[in-house]
Motif scaffolding. Structure first.
Motif, PDB file in Angstrom:
ATOM      1  N   ASP A 205      -2.951  27.071 -41.067  1.00  0.00           N
ATOM      2  CA  ASP A 205      -2.558  28.474 -40.859  1.00  0.00           C
ATOM      3  C   ASP A 205      -3.222  29.094 -39.630  1.00  0.00           C
ATOM      4  OD1 ASP A 205      -1.054  28.269 -43.109  1.00  0.00           O
ATOM      5  OD2 ASP A 205      -2.440  29.366 -44.418  1.00  0.00           O
ATOM      6  N   TYR A 206      -4.243  28.440 -39.069  1.00  0.00           N
ATOM      7  CA  TYR A 206      -4.962  29.010 -37.934  1.00  0.00           C
ATOM      8  C   TYR A 206      -4.073  29.183 -36.705  1.00  0.00           C
ATOM      9  CZ  TYR A 206      -5.239  24.085 -36.474  1.00  0.00           C
ATOM     10  OH  TYR A 206      -4.942  22.783 -36.133  1.00  0.00           O
ATOM     11  N   LEU A 207      -2.898  28.512 -36.690  1.00  0.00           N
ATOM     12  CA  LEU A 207      -1.992  28.649 -35.543  1.00  0.00           C
ATOM     13  C   LEU A 207      -1.028  29.834 -35.699  1.00  0.00           C
ATOM     14  CD1 LEU A 207      -1.161  24.935 -34.674  1.00  0.00           C
ATOM     15  CD2 LEU A 207      -2.382  26.588 -33.255  1.00  0.00           C
ATOM     16  N   LYS A 208      -1.009  30.463 -36.860  1.00  0.00           N
ATOM     17  CA  LYS A 208      -0.129  31.623 -37.045  1.00  0.00           C
ATOM     18  C   LYS A 208      -0.459  32.760 -36.080  1.00  0.00           C
ATOM     19  CE  LYS A 208       1.330  30.839 -41.826  1.00  0.00           C
ATOM     20  NZ  LYS A 208       1.398  31.394 -43.204  1.00  0.00           N
ATOM     21  N   PRO A 209      -1.758  33.100 -35.884  1.00  0.00           N
ATOM     22  CA  PRO A 209      -2.072  34.160 -34.913  1.00  0.00           C
ATOM     23  C   PRO A 209      -1.653  33.792 -33.487  1.00  0.00           C
ATOM     24  CG  PRO A 209      -3.943  33.783 -36.379  1.00  0.00           C
ATOM     25  CD  PRO A 209      -2.962  32.687 -36.634  1.00  0.00           C
ATOM     26  N   VAL A 210      -1.656  32.506 -33.163  1.00  0.00           N
ATOM     27  CA  VAL A 210      -1.213  32.079 -31.833  1.00  0.00           C
ATOM     28  C   VAL A 210       0.282  32.341 -31.699  1.00  0.00           C
ATOM     29  CG1 VAL A 210      -1.055  30.150 -30.214  1.00  0.00           C
ATOM     30  CG2 VAL A 210      -3.009  30.319 -31.757  1.00  0.00           C
ATOM     31  N   GLY A 211       1.031  32.027 -32.745  1.00  0.00           N
ATOM     32  CA  GLY A 211       2.467  32.314 -32.739  1.00  0.00           C
ATOM     33  C   GLY A 211       2.740  33.798 -32.584  1.00  0.00           C
ATOM     34  N   GLU A 212       1.964  34.634 -33.290  1.00  0.00           N
ATOM     35  CA  GLU A 212       2.133  36.086 -33.185  1.00  0.00           C
ATOM     36  C   GLU A 212       1.818  36.569 -31.773  1.00  0.00           C
ATOM     37  OE1 GLU A 212       3.306  38.240 -35.236  1.00  0.00           O
ATOM     38  OE2 GLU A 212       3.495  37.013 -37.053  1.00  0.00           O
ATOM     39  N   GLU A 229       9.655  23.892 -19.522  1.00  0.00           N
ATOM     40  CA  GLU A 229       9.231  25.203 -19.013  1.00  0.00           C
ATOM     41  C   GLU A 229       8.298  25.913 -19.999  1.00  0.00           C
ATOM     42  OE1 GLU A 229      12.328  27.748 -17.597  1.00  0.00           O
ATOM     43  OE2 GLU A 229      13.334  26.153 -16.462  1.00  0.00           O
ATOM     44  N   TRP A 230       8.672  25.892 -21.291  1.00  0.00           N
ATOM     45  CA  TRP A 230       7.808  26.611 -22.231  1.00  0.00           C
ATOM     46  C   TRP A 230       6.537  25.842 -22.581  1.00  0.00           C
ATOM     47  CZ3 TRP A 230       6.533  24.041 -26.557  1.00  0.00           C
ATOM     48  CH2 TRP A 230       7.431  23.217 -27.221  1.00  0.00           C
ATOM     49  N   MET A 231       6.591  24.522 -22.457  1.00  0.00           N
ATOM     50  CA  MET A 231       5.448  23.699 -22.855  1.00  0.00           C
ATOM     51  C   MET A 231       4.146  24.092 -22.132  1.00  0.00           C
ATOM     52  SD  MET A 231       3.949  21.271 -24.584  1.00  0.00           S
ATOM     53  CE  MET A 231       5.203  20.290 -25.413  1.00  0.00           C
ATOM     54  N   PRO A 232       4.123  24.168 -20.783  1.00  0.00           N
ATOM     55  CA  PRO A 232       2.857  24.524 -20.129  1.00  0.00           C
ATOM     56  C   PRO A 232       2.384  25.932 -20.464  1.00  0.00           C
ATOM     57  CG  PRO A 232       4.655  24.404 -18.520  1.00  0.00           C
ATOM     58  CD  PRO A 232       5.179  23.837 -19.802  1.00  0.00           C
ATOM     59  N   LEU A 233       3.337  26.873 -20.648  1.00  0.00           N
ATOM     60  CA  LEU A 233       2.954  28.238 -20.994  1.00  0.00           C
ATOM     61  C   LEU A 233       2.289  28.294 -22.369  1.00  0.00           C
ATOM     62  CD1 LEU A 233       6.207  30.105 -19.829  1.00  0.00           C
ATOM     63  CD2 LEU A 233       4.001  30.021 -18.644  1.00  0.00           C
ATOM     64  N   VAL A 234       2.929  27.640 -23.324  1.00  0.00           N
ATOM     65  CA  VAL A 234       2.394  27.641 -24.690  1.00  0.00           C
ATOM     66  C   VAL A 234       1.102  26.841 -24.761  1.00  0.00           C
ATOM     67  CG1 VAL A 234       2.844  26.944 -27.078  1.00  0.00           C
ATOM     68  CG2 VAL A 234       4.672  27.972 -25.702  1.00  0.00           C
ATOM     69  N   ARG A 235       1.069  25.710 -24.067  1.00  0.00           N
ATOM     70  CA  ARG A 235      -0.122  24.865 -24.097  1.00  0.00           C
ATOM     71  C   ARG A 235      -1.355  25.615 -23.594  1.00  0.00           C
ATOM     72  NH1 ARG A 235       0.757  20.459 -20.143  1.00  0.00           N
ATOM     73  NH2 ARG A 235       0.165  22.147 -18.731  1.00  0.00           N
ATOM     74  N   ASP A 236      -1.213  26.295 -22.450  1.00  0.00           N
ATOM     75  CA  ASP A 236      -2.362  27.002 -21.888  1.00  0.00           C
ATOM     76  C   ASP A 236      -2.882  28.079 -22.833  1.00  0.00           C
ATOM     77  OD1 ASP A 236      -2.141  25.416 -19.699  1.00  0.00           O
ATOM     78  OD2 ASP A 236      -1.340  26.965 -18.359  1.00  0.00           O
ATOM     79  N   ARG A 237      -1.952  28.812 -23.433  1.00  0.00           N
ATOM     80  CA  ARG A 237      -2.372  29.901 -24.319  1.00  0.00           C
ATOM     81  C   ARG A 237      -2.929  29.364 -25.638  1.00  0.00           C
ATOM     82  NH1 ARG A 237       0.780  31.218 -20.586  1.00  0.00           N
ATOM     83  NH2 ARG A 237       1.019  33.339 -19.768  1.00  0.00           N
ATOM     84  N   ALA A 238      -2.363  28.271 -26.103  1.00  0.00           N
ATOM     85  CA  ALA A 238      -2.863  27.677 -27.348  1.00  0.00           C
ATOM     86  C   ALA A 238      -4.271  27.112 -27.138  1.00  0.00           C
ATOM     87  CB  ALA A 238      -1.919  26.585 -27.832  1.00  0.00           C
ATOM     88  N   ILE A 239      -4.484  26.440 -26.008  1.00  0.00           N
ATOM     89  CA  ILE A 239      -5.814  25.895 -25.725  1.00  0.00           C
ATOM     90  C   ILE A 239      -6.831  27.034 -25.615  1.00  0.00           C
ATOM     91  CG2 ILE A 239      -7.223  24.737 -23.969  1.00  0.00           C
ATOM     92  CD1 ILE A 239      -4.810  22.963 -23.351  1.00  0.00           C
ATOM     93  N   ALA A 240      -6.473  28.090 -24.909  1.00  0.00           N
ATOM     94  CA  ALA A 240      -7.386  29.224 -24.755  1.00  0.00           C
ATOM     95  C   ALA A 240      -7.735  29.835 -26.117  1.00  0.00           C
ATOM     96  CB  ALA A 240      -6.762  30.282 -23.846  1.00  0.00           C
ATOM     97  N   ALA A 241      -6.724  29.950 -26.979  1.00  0.00           N
ATOM     98  CA  ALA A 241      -6.967  30.514 -28.309  1.00  0.00           C
ATOM     99  C   ALA A 241      -7.863  29.597 -29.135  1.00  0.00           C
ATOM    100  CB  ALA A 241      -5.633  30.741 -29.030  1.00  0.00           C
ATOM    101  N   MET A 242      -7.624  28.294 -29.039  1.00  0.00           N
ATOM    102  CA  MET A 242      -8.446  27.343 -29.791  1.00  0.00           C
ATOM    103  C   MET A 242      -9.892  27.352 -29.289  1.00  0.00           C
ATOM    104  SD  MET A 242      -6.469  26.196 -32.112  1.00  0.00           S
ATOM    105  CE  MET A 242      -5.775  27.874 -32.014  1.00  0.00           C
ATOM    106  N   MET A 243     -10.074  27.456 -27.972  1.00  0.00           N
ATOM    107  CA  MET A 243     -11.435  27.486 -27.444  1.00  0.00           C
ATOM    108  C   MET A 243     -12.154  28.778 -27.828  1.00  0.00           C
ATOM    109  SD  MET A 243     -12.136  24.614 -26.255  1.00  0.00           S
ATOM    110  CE  MET A 243     -13.790  25.158 -25.820  1.00  0.00           C
ATOM    111  N   ASP A 244     -11.404  29.880 -27.910  1.00  0.00           N
ATOM    112  CA  ASP A 244     -12.013  31.120 -28.402  1.00  0.00           C
ATOM    113  C   ASP A 244     -12.487  30.933 -29.840  1.00  0.00           C
ATOM    114  OD1 ASP A 244     -11.648  32.473 -26.041  1.00  0.00           O
ATOM    115  OD2 ASP A 244      -9.806  33.494 -26.683  1.00  0.00           O
ATOM    116  N   MET A 245     -11.661  30.250 -30.641  1.00  0.00           N
ATOM    117  CA  MET A 245     -12.018  29.988 -32.030  1.00  0.00           C
ATOM    118  C   MET A 245     -13.230  29.071 -32.118  1.00  0.00           C
ATOM    119  SD  MET A 245      -9.630  28.228 -34.981  1.00  0.00           S
ATOM    120  CE  MET A 245      -8.302  29.365 -34.635  1.00  0.00           C
ATOM    121  N   ILE A 246     -13.228  28.034 -31.289  1.00  0.00           N
ATOM    122  CA  ILE A 246     -14.342  27.081 -31.303  1.00  0.00           C
ATOM    123  C   ILE A 246     -15.637  27.760 -30.867  1.00  0.00           C
ATOM    124  CG2 ILE A 246     -15.260  25.066 -30.070  1.00  0.00           C
ATOM    125  CD1 ILE A 246     -12.409  23.897 -30.203  1.00  0.00           C
TER     126      ILE A 246
END
Length: 585
Positions: A205-212, A229-246
């Motif tokens: 469920d930790y990825l739900k806030p990333v989706g929001e 096209e969407w892959m690099p955009l989503v990847r960068d934001r997902a990695i940033a969110a995960m690193m904030d969590m870590i």
């Protein structure tokens, strides 16, 4: 003041006063002479093997040489007694005056007592945790995080120039899976019924806030984009969110890194850093074109039956040569490892420590080979493997976390028992051994809970100071007076506490040189036990109590002892990354 260093010098001086030693001094290896606590405290306060290791080159009987050395040491006014045991071990008992002088030094130095220069300012890089940025940290990361952080603290206290580093694995296939998983949660946030998470994606469920967050930023725009096209955009934001969590998880554990190094930077600019590292190895004769035989057992992912660019790692200690470039022209994961090590070496680190999970045992030889090749044998590399942690509650295995999907998160553990309990218990067993962590045991207030027992000792010291302040206002602020008053300390039980305190500088040096921070946790427990035992004796023997409201001088002297104990406890707890509380509730 380091008792063992001090007596090492005294023993060297005594040796050099012996004619036969002086005559052959240039041929003797004094580095083999050890000065340490005897195995049995009843034998003395300090022991040395000097006679054992020097007798053969001197052509003397070890025991006979021991007797000669003993006679010289007896001339020292701070030596109460010397005896030669067994085949030639020399046991030394110190005078009360020596213990008093040592205690005065500890009181004066305070929390800096035990700080060492053994590291001599050498630059050392400690890389630890380095979890893939694909979700919250789990309990498997917890032990490596604590061991790495405590080791870095220990090395810094021992005089090394330490950098704490986290390697972000943000260039592999796993971050593509992360992006796909986040994109699915994005569609869910837009109101789409996504059903059960497909196999291969991250279900937590930790990825739900990333989706929001993606919904808030892009609205429905990503839906109209092709994947490339969407892959690099989503990847960068997902990695940033995960690193904030870590980072948040690490903060909860009181773990702080100086550098977060992105693997993706090694692949930047047409992978310039990796290419540079391969060219460097090629120049040094460590790269060639060839084929690899199929390895025994299951084939690794990077094995290919073709001629390819290989690192000649078998010539620098590895089991097999390692491929650097894949058939599609991209670089192997190992090539990035080479570039990352070279990056550290180019930053001036003469020593690198990697703290990895037990499942990374296969990386040890290849990393050591990289170190030898890149540094041409000038750098030192150590890989510490942390064994698994098993979680229990009253002896029963703990179930998985719903939030994570399939594992117990680090935050789950910290939130339940507190970071001090987690940190100290993760150090209360050698990292190369499995660890059982029982939630019930690490929260009970008893001697069987090491972190409570050690912290309670420090809180008890603070309580004694409050009691003394009530009896003699202003007395606890006068540390110089305490240091001067310790000449009144002479009880054998009090000397026993000083002797335990005297082990601290040696412990710091040995633990740092062996890279074993668990030794510090064991020592703190032993010191706490010695202190608690003496406090308990004071309940029946009033003359041993730390505070005597009718005798200020006696109280001042014993406050010096309490101050020394509190200082070492606080110093050691700080190195382990745990608090030294003034009160326990």
């Amino acid at each position: 003041m380091n008792l063992f260093t001090d007596f090492g010098l005294r023993i060297t001086k005594a040796l050099e006063e012996i004619d036969v030693v002086r005559e052959k001094r240039d041929s003797l290896d004094f580095a083999r002479v050890a000065v340490e606590p005897p195995r049995d405290p009843a034998h003395g306060d300090v022991a040395t093997n000097a006679a054992m290791v020097l007798s053969k080159p001197l052509g003397l009987n070890p025991r006979a040489l021991g007797e000669i050395i003993a006679e010289k040491l007896k001339q020292d006014p701070e030596v109460a007694d010397v005896n030669v045991a067994g085949p030639g071990f020399i046991n030394i008992r110190l005078s009360v005056g020596y213990w008093q002088r040592l205690l005065k030094s500890i009181v004066t130095e305070g929390v800096n007592y035990g700080r060492s220069t053994v590291g001599a300012g050498r630059k050392v890089n400690v890389e630890y945790v380095s979890a893939n940025p694909t979700g919250p940290m789990h309990v498997g990361h917890c032990r490596g995080a604590v061991v790495g952080d405590a080791l870095a603290n220990l090395l810094a206290f021992a005089g090394y120039d330490v950098t704490k580093e986290y390697y972000i694995n943000d260039a592999g296939a796993q971050v593509g899976v992360l992006a796909s998983s986040a994109y699915l949660r994005y569609r869910e946030a837009l109101g789409e019924e996504i059903g059960e998470i497909p196999a291969g994606l991250y279900p937590g469920d930790y990825l739900k806030p990333v989706g929001e967050a993606l919904k808030e930023e892009f609205g429905t725009k990503l839906l109209a984009m092709p994947e490339e096209e969407w892959m690099p955009l989503v990847r960068d934001r997902a990695i940033a969110a995960m690193m904030d969590m870590i980072r948040s998880d690490l903060e909860a554990l009181n773990v702080h890194h100086d550098i977060f190094f992105s693997e993706r930077t090694l692949h930047a600019g047409n992978a310039g850093p990796i290419l540079s590292a391969i060219n460097d190895l090629t120049f040094k004769g460590h790269v060639y074109r060839g084929t690899l035989p199929p390895p025994k057992g299951q084939l690794p992912e990077d094995w290919e039956d073709r001629e390819q660019t290989l690192f000649r790692s078998t010539e620098v200690g590895d089991d097999i040569d390692r491929p650097l470039i894949k058939s599609d022209g991209s670089y192997t994961y190992f090539a990035a490892d080479v570039a990352y090590f070279k990056n550290k070496f180019d930053r001036g680190f003469s020593e690198m420590i990697y703290v990895l999970g037990a499942d990374h045992g296969g990386y040890v030889k290849r990393l050591e080979a990289v170190c030898r090749a890149v540094s041409e044998g000038t750098a030192k590399l150590t890989v510490l493997l942390c064994q698994l942690v098993k979680l229990y509650r009253d002896g029963e295995p703990v179930k998985m976390s719903k939030r994570s999907g399939d594992f117990v998160t680090l935050r789950d553990v910290v939130d339940e028992v507190g970071r001090d309990s987690v940190r100290f218990m993760m150090l209360y067993r050698k990292s190369s051994e499995p660890l059982d962590f029982d939630f019930a045991k690490v929260t009970e207030q008893s001697k069987d809970n090491p972190v409570f027992y050690v912290q309670y000792a420090h809180a008890r010291c603070a309580s004694i100071f409050r009691q003394a302040e009530e009896a003699f206002p202003g007395i606890t602020a006068d540390v110089p007076a305490m240091a001067a008053a310790v000449e009144g300390i002479s009880d054998s039980n009090e000397i026993q506490i000083i002797a335990k305190l005297a082990e601290y500088p040696r412990l710091i040096e040995q633990a740092s040189l062996s890279q074993e921070p668990h030794r510090l946790a064991f020592y703190l427990y032993d010191l706490a036990s010695t202190f608690h035992a003496h406090w308990n004796k004071g309940k029946d023997q009033t003359e041993l109590r730390f505070v005597n409201d009718k005798n200020r001088e006696s109280t001042l002297a014993r406050l010096g002892l309490v101050h020394a104990v509190a200082s070492v406890l606080k110093s050691g707890l700080t190195v382990t990354g745990t608090e030294a509380p003034s009160e326990m509730r």
